[in-house]
Design an enzyme around this catalytic site. Structure first.
Site, PDB file in Angstrom:
ATOM      1  N   GLU A   1     -86.453 -55.154  11.719  1.00  0.00           N
ATOM      2  CA  GLU A   1     -87.776 -55.515  11.235  1.00  0.00           C
ATOM      3  C   GLU A   1     -88.002 -55.166   9.764  1.00  0.00           C
ATOM      4  O   GLU A   1     -88.868 -54.346   9.423  1.00  0.00           O
ATOM      5  CB  GLU A   1     -88.851 -54.862  12.120  1.00  0.00           C
ATOM      6  CG  GLU A   1     -88.786 -55.353  13.555  1.00  0.00           C
ATOM      7  CD  GLU A   1     -89.846 -54.787  14.463  1.00  0.00           C
ATOM      8  OE1 GLU A   1     -90.085 -55.373  15.523  1.00  0.00           O
ATOM      9  OE2 GLU A   1     -90.432 -53.733  14.118  1.00  0.00           O
TER      10      GLU A   1
ATOM     11  N   ASN B   1     -92.382 -61.613  13.900  1.00  0.00           N
ATOM     12  CA  ASN B   1     -92.531 -61.316  15.326  1.00  0.00           C
ATOM     13  C   ASN B   1     -93.729 -62.057  15.916  1.00  0.00           C
ATOM     14  O   ASN B   1     -93.733 -62.399  17.098  1.00  0.00           O
ATOM     15  CB  ASN B   1     -92.738 -59.817  15.553  1.00  0.00           C
ATOM     16  CG  ASN B   1     -91.557 -58.989  15.107  1.00  0.00           C
ATOM     17  OD1 ASN B   1     -90.530 -59.516  14.722  1.00  0.00           O
ATOM     18  ND2 ASN B   1     -91.711 -57.675  15.163  1.00  0.00           N
TER      19      ASN B   1
ATOM     20  N   GLU C   1     -85.544 -58.149  20.613  1.00  0.00           N
ATOM     21  CA  GLU C   1     -86.649 -57.333  21.136  1.00  0.00           C
ATOM     22  C   GLU C   1     -87.716 -58.241  21.724  1.00  0.00           C
ATOM     23  O   GLU C   1     -88.032 -59.297  21.167  1.00  0.00           O
ATOM     24  CB  GLU C   1     -87.308 -56.479  20.049  1.00  0.00           C
ATOM     25  CG  GLU C   1     -86.612 -55.202  19.701  1.00  0.00           C
ATOM     26  CD  GLU C   1     -87.482 -54.312  18.806  1.00  0.00           C
ATOM     27  OE1 GLU C   1     -88.732 -54.350  18.945  1.00  0.00           O
ATOM     28  OE2 GLU C   1     -86.917 -53.604  17.966  1.00  0.00           O
TER      29      GLU C   1
ATOM     30  N   TRP D   1     -87.283 -54.414  25.135  1.00  0.00           N
ATOM     31  CA  TRP D   1     -87.715 -53.125  24.583  1.00  0.00           C
ATOM     32  C   TRP D   1     -88.607 -52.444  25.611  1.00  0.00           C
ATOM     33  O   TRP D   1     -89.691 -52.914  25.882  1.00  0.00           O
ATOM     34  CB  TRP D   1     -88.493 -53.313  23.269  1.00  0.00           C
ATOM     35  CG  TRP D   1     -88.737 -51.971  22.659  1.00  0.00           C
ATOM     36  CD1 TRP D   1     -89.778 -51.113  22.914  1.00  0.00           C
ATOM     37  CD2 TRP D   1     -87.883 -51.300  21.726  1.00  0.00           C
ATOM     38  NE1 TRP D   1     -89.626 -49.951  22.205  1.00  0.00           N
ATOM     39  CE2 TRP D   1     -88.472 -50.040  21.475  1.00  0.00           C
ATOM     40  CE3 TRP D   1     -86.684 -51.621  21.093  1.00  0.00           C
ATOM     41  CZ2 TRP D   1     -87.905 -49.122  20.600  1.00  0.00           C
ATOM     42  CZ3 TRP D   1     -86.119 -50.720  20.226  1.00  0.00           C
ATOM     43  CH2 TRP D   1     -86.730 -49.478  19.987  1.00  0.00           C
TER      44      TRP D   1
END
Length: 489
Positions: A225, A277, A343, A370
């Site tokens: 990220e 995301n 994730e 996750w």
């Protein structure tokens, strides 16, 4: 050809083996593995393929210990052989493991802590013994403990002027990202000020030197990220196009060059910036490397609002997920890459998890949930994560969550996937693939032990079940060149 479990012959034996967890034809490890061929995943087109040329789908878990010493202990609350066996038994054939930069070169650039790598080697060996594919991850969140995060070594976390004249601002995750100081820290990294980026790339070279030949490797996730720095405000609109072009991709190329000196073939995973995301607008360009992957995360905004106690529902995540998967495939095609949803989840909302995993099936996307255990995660927006109520007690597993994530699915296909569906409520499974000539090893399908209390009914059209492998897998071979369809109820 069609046969059903519960009748005479090998399919009946298959059902018995699945119920009791026994292996009839393969004593251990993946079916048909040749000792001279080390099992590693590589990229062919959009697909992950194993050493036999079979297309692999990964259903995995994140294993990231975010506190010093950045590796889980050899204890029940950490990670032991029992954990590795638990993962394999429940069909989790992948792990994204947090081999943090802070642990690899903690004291100075280029000074590798071999003891840290040895500590991870213990976990790596346990996972490899169970045939679990591993992605090595330089995980970071909000850069360093200075800002309430983790990931980079102390020597790479020198505070920039003039912000060092006052105490650092440390907000709850992920709010610190938007502070001017932390934005400046990331900008300095992308600009390679003081050679910090060179030190990061060098640390990746050390990881590749240690694990380039590691059985069950699926490559290197370069940075978790990444943050675009002071340009972040434009990211939801432009997708940070200039950051990808001028900062992310050149940095990733530098790390790839360091990796390639030790490992010419391992997949190097380029990960999209944090805000992608929620808004799937990654902007990587073509990559001049044949073994590259696109690593992306899926956290539906409705799921985040739900985690904060706002009763908005998560039904809107269906459209969000479909868009996210399509955009990921487009980005991977632009790059010349495979792709991995590395994730998703971070919640106990099983409706959302069911939506996420169904979307992955629809697009034949491999994934890493996750997370396996909570491990006192300091950087999460939802504390209701992990598979267990108590990390030290596997019997405290969250049953509904487990039933949602444990899925009947093809782990390795001797051909090309065509259609895949699984209903976590009923266990109804249907999979069609085009068989490939020249692959001798069978297709391997994991059959969930949670969804068929009276044993699975297995029907194969265009092929036959030829045996079983450990950890609840059936082995299927085509009987001709026509599509093979496997139905399990």
């Amino acid at each position: 050809m069609s046969r059903r479990s519960g009748r005479l012959g090998i399919v009946a034996a298959t059902a018995v083996a699945l119920v009791f967890g026994t292996s009839l034809l393969s004593p251990a490890g993946p079916a048909g593995a040749r000792p001279a061929d080390p099992p590693q995943l590589s990229r062919e087109g959009r697909w992950l393929v194993d050493q036999h040329g079979r297309i692999v789908l990964v259903h995995g878990q994140n294993l990231v210990w975010k506190h010093d010493p950045y590796v889980p202990p050899d204890s029940p609350e950490g990670f032991t052989a029992t954990d590795a066996e638990w993962l394999a038994e429940h069909g989790f054939n992948g792990a994204r493991i947090g081999t943090l930069w802070a642990g690899v070169t903690p004291d100075a650039p280029g000074q590798v802590d071999e003891d840290y790598l040895d500590d991870w080697q213990r976990v790596v060996d346990l996972l490899a013994d169970q045939g679990i594919w591993m992605q090595f991850d330089f995980h970071q969140d909000m850069w360093h403990e200075t800002y309430g995060g983790e990931g980079v070594p102390d020597w790479a976390a020198e505070r920039p002027a003039p912000f060092d004249l006052h105490p650092p601002i440390k907000l709850s995750f992920p709010a610190t990202y938007i502070t001017p100081e932390l934005a400046t820290v990331y900008d300095r990294f992308w600009a390679n000020e003081d050679g910090v980026q060179d030190g990061w790339a060098s640390a990746w070279g050390a990881v590749a030197k240690r694990w380039g030949d590691q059985p069950y490797s699926m490559g290197y996730d370069l940075i978790n990220e990444p943050w675009a720095g002071r340009e972040w405000l434009a990211c939801p609109i432009t997708g940070c196009a200039s950051s990808y072009r001028n900062e992310f991709q050149p940095a990733y190329e530098r790390a790839t060059a360091a990796i390639r000196r030790s490992d010419p073939d391992g997949i190097v995973w380029y990960e999209s910036q944090l805000l992608a995301n929620q808004v799937p607008n990654s902007r990587f360009g073509p990559v001049d490397d044949g073994q590259v992957g696109y690593s992306w995360h899926s956290y539906c905004p409705f799921g985040y609002l739900d985690s904060q106690g706002l009763p908005v529902g998560v039904g809107g995540c269906r459209d969000y997920d479909d868009t996210h998967h399509r955009k990921a495939l487009e980005q991977a095609e632009t790059m010349g890459a495979t792709n991995l949803m590395s994730e998703f989840g971070a919640t106990d909302n099983t409706e959302l998890l069911a939506i996420d995993t169904a979307a992955a099936d629809d697009h034949f996307t491999s994934w890493m949930h996750w997370a396996y255990k909570h491990w006192d995660d300091p950087t999460t927006a939802d504390g209701r994560q992990g598979m267990f109520a108590d990390d030290a007690d596997l019997s405290s597993v969250k049953a509904e969550k487990l039933r949602t994530l444990v899925r009947t699915y093809p782990q390795a296909t001797a051909g090309t996937p065509v259609d895949l569906s699984f209903d976590p409520e009923s266990g109804a499974f249907r999979y069609t693939y085009e068989p490939a000539t020249g692959i001798e090893e069978p297709t391997e399908i994991y059959v969930s032990p949670l969804h068929y209390p009276d044993g699975p009914d297995i029907d194969v059209a265009g092929g036959r079940v030829v045996g079983t492998a450990d950890h609840h897998r059936i082995l299927v071979q085509a009987t001709g060149t026509e599509p093979v369809t496997v139905t399990i109820d």
